[in-house]
Design a protein around this motif. Structure first.
Motif, PDB file in Angstrom:
ATOM      1  N   SER A 115       0.935  -1.185  -0.047  1.00 53.30           N
ATOM      2  CA  SER A 115       0.134   0.038   0.098  1.00 53.30           C
ATOM      3  C   SER A 115       0.755   1.300  -0.097  1.00 53.30           C
ATOM      4  N   PHE A 116       1.845   1.158   0.654  1.00 56.69           N
ATOM      5  CA  PHE A 116       2.989   2.426   0.519  1.00 56.69           C
ATOM      6  C   PHE A 116       3.593   2.649  -0.894  1.00 56.69           C
ATOM      7  N   LYS A 117       3.655   1.525  -1.561  1.00 54.03           N
ATOM      8  CA  LYS A 117       4.118   1.908  -2.927  1.00 54.03           C
ATOM      9  C   LYS A 117       3.070   2.627  -3.977  1.00 54.03           C
ATOM     10  N   SER A 118       1.832   2.717  -3.604  1.00 52.09           N
ATOM     11  CA  SER A 118       0.844   3.540  -4.248  1.00 52.09           C
ATOM     12  C   SER A 118       1.068   4.867  -3.766  1.00 52.09           C
ATOM     13  N   VAL A 119       1.364   5.175  -2.370  1.00 51.87           N
ATOM     14  CA  VAL A 119       1.275   6.503  -1.965  1.00 51.87           C
ATOM     15  C   VAL A 119       2.690   7.269  -2.425  1.00 51.87           C
ATOM     16  N   ALA A 120       3.617   6.128  -2.360  1.00 52.58           N
ATOM     17  CA  ALA A 120       4.960   6.763  -2.599  1.00 52.58           C
ATOM     18  C   ALA A 120       5.167   7.328  -4.101  1.00 52.58           C
ATOM     19  N   SER A 121       4.388   6.437  -4.886  1.00 52.08           N
ATOM     20  CA  SER A 121       4.307   6.878  -6.356  1.00 52.08           C
ATOM     21  C   SER A 121       3.541   8.155  -6.385  1.00 52.08           C
ATOM     22  N   LEU A 122       2.565   8.297  -5.559  1.00 49.50           N
ATOM     23  CA  LEU A 122       1.343   9.508  -5.856  1.00 49.50           C
ATOM     24  C   LEU A 122       2.245  10.813  -5.180  1.00 49.50           C
ATOM     25  N   LEU A 123       2.895  10.598  -4.249  1.00 49.04           N
ATOM     26  CA  LEU A 123       3.705  11.609  -3.600  1.00 49.04           C
ATOM     27  C   LEU A 123       5.266  11.951  -4.019  1.00 49.04           C
ATOM     28  N   ASN A 124       5.661  11.082  -4.739  1.00 48.43           N
ATOM     29  CA  ASN A 124       7.201  11.142  -5.369  1.00 48.43           C
ATOM     30  C   ASN A 124       8.087  10.825  -4.125  1.00 48.43           C
ATOM     31  N   ILE A 125       7.736   9.926  -3.526  1.00 49.71           N
ATOM     32  CA  ILE A 125       8.546   9.288  -2.366  1.00 49.71           C
ATOM     33  C   ILE A 125       9.365   8.017  -2.942  1.00 49.71           C
ATOM     34  N   ASP A 126      10.644   8.175  -2.345  1.00 46.39           N
ATOM     35  CA  ASP A 126      11.392   6.862  -2.840  1.00 46.39           C
ATOM     36  C   ASP A 126      11.514   6.683  -4.241  1.00 46.39           C
ATOM     37  N   LYS A 127      11.953   7.174  -5.027  1.00 51.32           N
ATOM     38  CA  LYS A 127      11.966   7.221  -6.587  1.00 51.32           C
ATOM     39  C   LYS A 127      12.776   6.024  -6.969  1.00 51.32           C
ATOM     40  N   ASP A 128      13.844   5.670  -6.249  1.00 47.90           N
ATOM     41  CA  ASP A 128      14.473   4.370  -6.810  1.00 47.90           C
ATOM     42  C   ASP A 128      14.182   3.195  -5.900  1.00 47.90           C
ATOM     43  N   GLN A 129      12.859   3.299  -5.354  1.00 44.84           N
ATOM     44  CA  GLN A 129      12.558   2.199  -4.487  1.00 44.84           C
ATOM     45  C   GLN A 129      13.490   1.585  -3.677  1.00 44.84           C
ATOM     46  N   PHE A 130      14.203   2.065  -3.262  1.00 42.18           N
ATOM     47  CA  PHE A 130      15.431   1.708  -1.966  1.00 42.18           C
ATOM     48  C   PHE A 130      14.652   1.101  -0.865  1.00 42.18           C
ATOM     49  N   TRP A 131      13.726   1.952  -0.139  1.00 39.54           N
ATOM     50  CA  TRP A 131      13.242   1.582   0.954  1.00 39.54           C
ATOM     51  C   TRP A 131      12.089   0.580   0.749  1.00 39.54           C
ATOM     52  N   ILE A 132      11.295   0.467  -0.249  1.00 37.04           N
ATOM     53  CA  ILE A 132      10.571  -0.657  -0.468  1.00 37.04           C
ATOM     54  C   ILE A 132      11.264  -1.887  -0.658  1.00 37.04           C
ATOM     55  N   ASN A 133      12.428  -1.798  -1.553  1.00 35.04           N
ATOM     56  CA  ASN A 133      13.241  -3.027  -1.652  1.00 35.04           C
ATOM     57  C   ASN A 133      13.774  -3.392  -0.328  1.00 35.04           C
ATOM     58  N   LYS A 134      14.342  -2.670   0.447  1.00 29.68           N
ATOM     59  CA  LYS A 134      14.869  -2.903   1.670  1.00 29.68           C
ATOM     60  C   LYS A 134      13.796  -3.666   2.465  1.00 29.68           C
ATOM     61  N   ALA A 135      12.436  -2.971   2.471  1.00 28.05           N
ATOM     62  CA  ALA A 135      11.421  -3.735   3.367  1.00 28.05           C
ATOM     63  C   ALA A 135      11.035  -5.024   2.909  1.00 28.05           C
ATOM     64  N   LEU A 136      11.127  -5.161   1.609  1.00 27.87           N
ATOM     65  CA  LEU A 136      10.738  -6.800   1.260  1.00 27.87           C
ATOM     66  C   LEU A 136      11.763  -7.734   1.027  1.00 27.87           C
ATOM     67  N   SER A 137      13.207  -7.194   1.465  1.00 27.15           N
ATOM     68  CA  SER A 137      14.143  -8.072   1.538  1.00 27.15           C
ATOM     69  C   SER A 137      14.200  -9.090   2.496  1.00 27.15           C
ATOM     70  N   GLU A 138      14.587 -10.335   2.486  1.00 22.62           N
ATOM     71  CA  GLU A 138      14.698 -11.055   3.646  1.00 22.62           C
ATOM     72  C   GLU A 138      15.954 -10.817   4.480  1.00 22.62           C
ATOM     73  N   ASP A 139      16.960 -10.148   3.968  1.00 21.38           N
ATOM     74  CA  ASP A 139      18.301  -9.795   4.477  1.00 21.38           C
ATOM     75  C   ASP A 139      18.071  -8.960   5.543  1.00 21.38           C
ATOM     76  N   ASP A 140      19.059  -9.219   6.793  1.00 24.43           N
ATOM     77  CA  ASP A 140      19.336  -8.293   7.819  1.00 24.43           C
ATOM     78  C   ASP A 140      19.839  -7.073   7.297  1.00 24.43           C
ATOM     79  N   GLU A 141      20.002  -6.086   8.389  1.00 22.12           N
ATOM     80  CA  GLU A 141      20.658  -4.887   7.701  1.00 22.12           C
ATOM     81  C   GLU A 141      22.109  -4.855   7.898  1.00 22.12           C
TER      82      GLU A 141
END
Length: 142
Positions: free
Chosen positions: A116-142
């Motif tokens: 659901s964040f993806k839609s809002v991010a697109s609407l408001l032009n947040i996270d243009k490179d989808q870094f944070w979305i990819n980080k959120a969906l990754s299984e890897d630890d930080e």
């Protein structure tokens, strides 16, 4: 204040609230799942709950801001869905923590929230490179 300047100012404010809420929710989720493998799992769970509380505050402020500025942002379903999906994640996390159950559904609801964040991010032009979305969906630890 000029309407365009006011809109841009308020849009930037809303972007910060939503983005900070997303990052705090991400930290709550990552910390929660690290706590399962931590020697001091109570400490890690406490930190995860602190991040969840911070995310809740950001989302509550963003939701209030959207409602107070409907004339600028309109009645957008994307915002409503984001706030609703966060609330479900929040409630699932708290219920599973309280009852000492597996957080499998916390993870499922978090991923739904991220979508659901993806839609809002697109609407408001947040996270243009989808870094944070990819980080959120990754299984890897930080």
């Amino acid at each position: 204040m000029d309407k365009d300047i006011e809109f841009e100012y308020k849009k930037e404010h809303l972007k910060r609230l939503i983005f900070n809420g997303f990052v705090s929710a991400l930290h709550s989720h990552k910390t929660l799942f690290k706590s399962a493998f931590s020697e001091n799992n109570t400490h890690s769970l406490t930190i995860a709950l602190a991040y969840l509380s911070e995310a809740h505050n950001y989302h509550l402020n963003a939701e209030t801001f959207v409602v107070d500025n409907l004339e600028l942002f309109g009645d957008r379903n994307e915002f409503e869905l984001l706030f609703q999906r966060f609330s479900v994640y929040n409630n699932e996390f708290l219920k599973n923590s309280r009852t000492d159950h597996s957080h499998q559904w916390s993870d499922i609801e978090f991923r739904s929230y991220v979508n659901s964040f993806k839609s809002v991010a697109s609407l408001l032009n947040i996270d243009k490179d989808q870094f944070w979305i990819n980080k959120a969906l990754s299984e890897d630890d930080e």
